[in-house]
Write a protein that holds these residues in place. Structure first.
Motif, mmCIF file in Angstrom:
data_model
loop_
_atom_site.group_PDB
_atom_site.id
_atom_site.type_symbol
_atom_site.label_atom_id
_atom_site.label_comp_id
_atom_site.label_asym_id
_atom_site.label_seq_id
_atom_site.Cartn_x
_atom_site.Cartn_y
_atom_site.Cartn_z
ATOM 1 N N ARG A 197 -17.380 -14.294 -26.473
ATOM 2 C CA ARG A 197 -16.690 -15.475 -25.965
ATOM 3 C C ARG A 197 -15.569 -15.901 -26.904
ATOM 4 O O ARG A 197 -15.505 -15.467 -28.053
ATOM 5 C CB ARG A 197 -17.683 -16.630 -25.792
ATOM 6 N N HIS A 198 -14.694 -16.758 -26.389
ATOM 7 C CA HIS A 198 -13.634 -17.317 -27.222
ATOM 8 C C HIS A 198 -14.264 -17.964 -28.459
ATOM 9 O O HIS A 198 -15.277 -18.652 -28.360
ATOM 10 C CB HIS A 198 -12.837 -18.362 -26.440
ATOM 11 N N ASN A 199 -13.662 -17.742 -29.607
ATOM 12 C CA ASN A 199 -14.279 -18.208 -30.845
ATOM 13 C C ASN A 199 -13.219 -18.602 -31.865
ATOM 14 O O ASN A 199 -12.093 -18.103 -31.846
ATOM 15 C CB ASN A 199 -15.165 -17.102 -31.430
ATOM 16 N N GLU A 200 -13.623 -19.508 -32.736
ATOM 17 C CA GLU A 200 -12.859 -19.809 -33.951
ATOM 18 C C GLU A 200 -13.743 -19.443 -35.120
ATOM 19 O O GLU A 200 -14.926 -19.781 -35.150
ATOM 20 C CB GLU A 200 -12.478 -21.289 -34.025
ATOM 21 N N MET A 201 -13.177 -18.727 -36.085
ATOM 22 C CA MET A 201 -13.945 -18.294 -37.252
ATOM 23 C C MET A 201 -13.143 -18.554 -38.514
ATOM 24 O O MET A 201 -11.935 -18.343 -38.549
ATOM 25 C CB MET A 201 -14.285 -16.801 -37.140
ATOM 26 N N TRP A 202 -13.829 -19.014 -39.546
ATOM 27 C CA TRP A 202 -13.231 -19.176 -40.866
ATOM 28 C C TRP A 202 -13.716 -18.028 -41.736
ATOM 29 O O TRP A 202 -14.920 -17.733 -41.781
ATOM 30 C CB TRP A 202 -13.633 -20.513 -41.474
ATOM 31 N N VAL A 203 -12.787 -17.393 -42.422
ATOM 32 C CA VAL A 203 -13.117 -16.167 -43.155
ATOM 33 C C VAL A 203 -12.563 -16.227 -44.576
ATOM 34 O O VAL A 203 -11.390 -16.532 -44.785
ATOM 35 C CB VAL A 203 -12.542 -14.919 -42.444
ATOM 36 N N LEU A 204 -13.427 -15.921 -45.536
ATOM 37 C CA LEU A 204 -13.014 -15.744 -46.932
ATOM 38 C C LEU A 204 -12.978 -14.259 -47.255
ATOM 39 O O LEU A 204 -13.917 -13.532 -46.929
ATOM 40 C CB LEU A 204 -14.009 -16.410 -47.882
ATOM 41 N N LYS A 205 -11.922 -13.822 -47.888
ATOM 42 C CA LYS A 205 -11.824 -12.443 -48.373
ATOM 43 C C LYS A 205 -11.873 -12.488 -49.897
ATOM 44 O O LYS A 205 -10.994 -13.068 -50.527
ATOM 45 C CB LYS A 205 -10.530 -11.801 -47.886
ATOM 46 N N ILE A 206 -12.910 -11.894 -50.479
ATOM 47 C CA ILE A 206 -13.167 -12.015 -51.913
ATOM 48 C C ILE A 206 -13.313 -10.624 -52.528
ATOM 49 O O ILE A 206 -14.073 -9.793 -52.004
ATOM 50 C CB ILE A 206 -14.465 -12.801 -52.185
ATOM 51 N N PRO A 207 -12.639 -10.328 -53.633
ATOM 52 C CA PRO A 207 -12.886 -9.063 -54.313
ATOM 53 C C PRO A 207 -14.338 -8.985 -54.782
ATOM 54 O O PRO A 207 -14.883 -9.970 -55.297
ATOM 55 C CB PRO A 207 -11.929 -9.106 -55.518
ATOM 56 N N VAL A 208 -14.957 -7.838 -54.601
ATOM 57 C CA VAL A 208 -16.343 -7.677 -55.031
ATOM 58 C C VAL A 208 -16.482 -7.986 -56.512
ATOM 59 O O VAL A 208 -17.487 -8.557 -56.953
ATOM 60 C CB VAL A 208 -16.841 -6.248 -54.723
ATOM 61 N N SER A 209 -15.467 -7.645 -57.304
ATOM 62 C CA SER A 209 -15.538 -7.869 -58.753
ATOM 63 C C SER A 209 -15.721 -9.347 -59.086
ATOM 64 O O SER A 209 -16.438 -9.694 -60.021
ATOM 65 C CB SER A 209 -14.282 -7.329 -59.442
ATOM 66 N N SER A 210 -15.102 -10.245 -58.316
ATOM 67 C CA SER A 210 -15.250 -11.677 -58.571
ATOM 68 C C SER A 210 -16.653 -12.152 -58.250
ATOM 69 O O SER A 210 -17.233 -12.970 -58.971
ATOM 70 C CB SER A 210 -14.241 -12.475 -57.741
ATOM 71 N N LEU A 211 -17.215 -11.660 -57.163
ATOM 72 C CA LEU A 211 -18.544 -12.095 -56.750
ATOM 73 C C LEU A 211 -19.625 -11.438 -57.593
ATOM 74 O O LEU A 211 -20.625 -12.063 -57.947
ATOM 75 C CB LEU A 211 -18.748 -11.752 -55.273
ATOM 76 N N ARG A 212 -19.416 -10.181 -57.955
ATOM 77 C CA ARG A 212 -20.420 -9.448 -58.735
ATOM 78 C C ARG A 212 -20.606 -10.064 -60.116
ATOM 79 O O ARG A 212 -21.686 -9.980 -60.698
ATOM 80 C CB ARG A 212 -20.009 -7.982 -58.855
ATOM 81 N N ALA A 213 -19.563 -10.688 -60.645
ATOM 82 C CA ALA A 213 -19.687 -11.339 -61.951
ATOM 83 C C ALA A 213 -20.692 -12.475 -61.929
ATOM 84 O O ALA A 213 -21.181 -12.901 -62.974
ATOM 85 C CB ALA A 213 -18.317 -11.862 -62.402
ATOM 86 N N ARG A 214 -21.038 -12.968 -60.719
ATOM 87 C CA ARG A 214 -21.961 -14.095 -60.619
ATOM 88 C C ARG A 214 -23.318 -13.724 -60.032
ATOM 89 O O ARG A 214 -24.335 -14.279 -60.414
ATOM 90 C CB ARG A 214 -21.328 -15.191 -59.741
ATOM 91 N N ILE A 215 -23.337 -12.798 -59.073
ATOM 92 C CA ILE A 215 -24.603 -12.496 -58.388
ATOM 93 C C ILE A 215 -25.016 -11.038 -58.481
ATOM 94 O O ILE A 215 -26.033 -10.647 -57.906
ATOM 95 C CB ILE A 215 -24.524 -12.886 -56.890
ATOM 96 N N GLY A 216 -24.245 -10.217 -59.218
ATOM 97 C CA GLY A 216 -24.556 -8.793 -59.246
ATOM 98 C C GLY A 216 -24.017 -8.127 -57.996
ATOM 99 O O GLY A 216 -23.128 -8.625 -57.322
ATOM 100 N N GLU A 217 -24.550 -6.966 -57.662
ATOM 101 C CA GLU A 217 -24.083 -6.200 -56.519
ATOM 102 C C GLU A 217 -24.330 -6.973 -55.218
ATOM 103 O O GLU A 217 -25.473 -7.292 -54.876
ATOM 104 C CB GLU A 217 -24.803 -4.852 -56.464
ATOM 105 N N PRO A 218 -23.261 -7.301 -54.459
ATOM 106 C CA PRO A 218 -23.436 -8.138 -53.266
ATOM 107 C C PRO A 218 -24.007 -7.408 -52.054
ATOM 108 O O PRO A 218 -24.302 -8.044 -51.041
ATOM 109 C CB PRO A 218 -22.006 -8.622 -52.975
ATOM 110 N N LYS A 219 -24.188 -6.096 -52.156
ATOM 111 C CA LYS A 219 -24.658 -5.333 -51.000
ATOM 112 C C LYS A 219 -25.980 -5.858 -50.464
ATOM 113 O O LYS A 219 -26.228 -5.869 -49.261
ATOM 114 C CB LYS A 219 -24.803 -3.854 -51.386
ATOM 115 N N ARG A 220 -26.837 -6.343 -51.343
ATOM 116 C CA ARG A 220 -28.161 -6.816 -50.902
ATOM 117 C C ARG A 220 -28.075 -8.081 -50.045
ATOM 118 O O ARG A 220 -29.028 -8.445 -49.373
ATOM 119 C CB ARG A 220 -29.056 -7.073 -52.113
#
Length: 339
Positions: A119-142
């Motif tokens: 259906r018609h939708n509105e979505m908000w999206v963040l694009k983040i380098p894995v390196s920035s997120l991994r520095a805080r939570i480790g590997e984001p794949k999980r």
């Protein structure tokens, strides 16, 4: 806004190709199919917040497919999607989830996936380098292909920050304010994921992930210690040195390499936010580098520019900066200033 794409300005028979290009330009290459094969409307707006990119996608129903040949590990990215109007379906890494308005999910760029809404939708999206997120939570794949609450707890704070930022998206904030806004997004996302029960789940072992979570937390809190090393980490976390190295066997880097990556990524983000009077040497010491020259060489090798070059545009702008009290890792885990 930094980018705007709209099919309203396109002829009906060219809107599909136009939207394909808009999605690839904003995120990465995907194969699209449409709910209505004769007509499609969509508007995509994107804003650069230094480390991250924030976008708003409003469109008719479509399916977005990322195939193996398009996946690359050279520039690993995570998309964080929060649907506003209707639910989305997402499959990746053998998991399939439904994400309703009031929830969010994570998508990895280097793994195939299927993402869609009928259906018609509105979505908000963040694009983040894995390196920035991994520095805080480790590997984001999980954390990928799972739905997370954006209405309660820290996830609710993240959802509120999405809404607050969207209300301010037309404001012409300077680069310093944008960098601070982007860092807040990453911090809130990391905190919401760390506090979620899924944080200790993976396709391998809950025990293994529990150890990794404890290791990540200890390293974040002690990143300013230049003597931080595998043996001290193992001792503090109550595991053997051999087991510590075994935990990193399937990772992209050794323990020491991983620590250095965290130091450099934290330094990069601090350089984006620090007040003009904060020296590069202070930032280097705050993330555990005892040698300024060694830090500068490692920074240039990783990011393709010296710390002073990253700092130069900011220094040239003069007044109007967002001050940072002291020297802090973006996650707030380290607050000691070295002199």
């Amino acid at each position: 806004m930094d980018k705007t794409f709209s099919t309203l300005e396109q002829r009906s028979n060219s809107s599909f190709g136009y939207w394909n290009r808009a999605v690839a330009d904003t995120y990465f290459d995907m194969h699209l199919s449409y709910q209505n094969s004769e007509h499609f409307n969509g508007v995509l707006e994107a804003w650069d917040l230094s480390v991250v990119q924030l976008s708003c996608m409003t469109s008719d129903g479509a399916i977005y497919k990322r195939v193996q040949k398009d996946c690359s590990t050279n520039e690993r990215q995570v998309l964080v999607t929060l649907p506003v109007q209707s639910e989305i379906e997402f499959s990746q890494l053998g998991r399939t989830t439904r994400c309703d308005p009031g929830q969010f999910l994570l998508e990895l760029s280097e793994e195939p996936f299927v993402f869609g809404h009928s259906r018609h939708n509105e979505m908000w999206v963040l694009k983040i380098p894995v390196s920035s997120l991994r520095a805080r939570i480790g590997e984001p794949k999980r954390f990928c292909a799972r739905s997370y609450d954006a209405q309660e707890g820290v996830g609710g704070l993240l959802g509120d920050y999405f809404r607050l930022t969207m209300r301010h998206r037309e404001m012409a904030y300077d680069a310093n304010v944008r960098a601070l806004m982007g860092a807040h997004f990453v911090d809130l996302l990391a905190l919401s994921l760390q506090g979620h029960p899924d944080a200790l789940q993976s396709s391998q072992s809950a025990v293994r992930d529990a150890h990794l979570a404890r290791i990540e937390e200890y390293v974040r809190k002690n990143l300013c210690d230049p003597d931080l090393a595998p043996d001290s980490i193992a001792q503090a976390c109550g595991i053997s040195l051999r087991y510590l190295h075994l935990l990193f066997k399937d990772a992209e880097a050794s323990v020491c390499q991983w620590i250095r990556e965290k130091r450099l990524q934290s330094a990069y983000e601090m350089l984006q936010k620090a007040a003009p009077q904060t020296s590069i040497a202070q930032i280097a010491y705050a993330v555990g580098f005892s040698d300024h020259a060694q830090f500068s060489n490692a920074f240039r090798k990783k990011f393709g520019q010296a710390p002073s070059e990253l700092r130069a545009p900011k220094m040239a702008r003069g007044a109007g900066r967002v001050p940072v009290a002291g020297i802090e890792i973006a996650s707030g885990a380290i607050s000691r200033t070295h002199h």
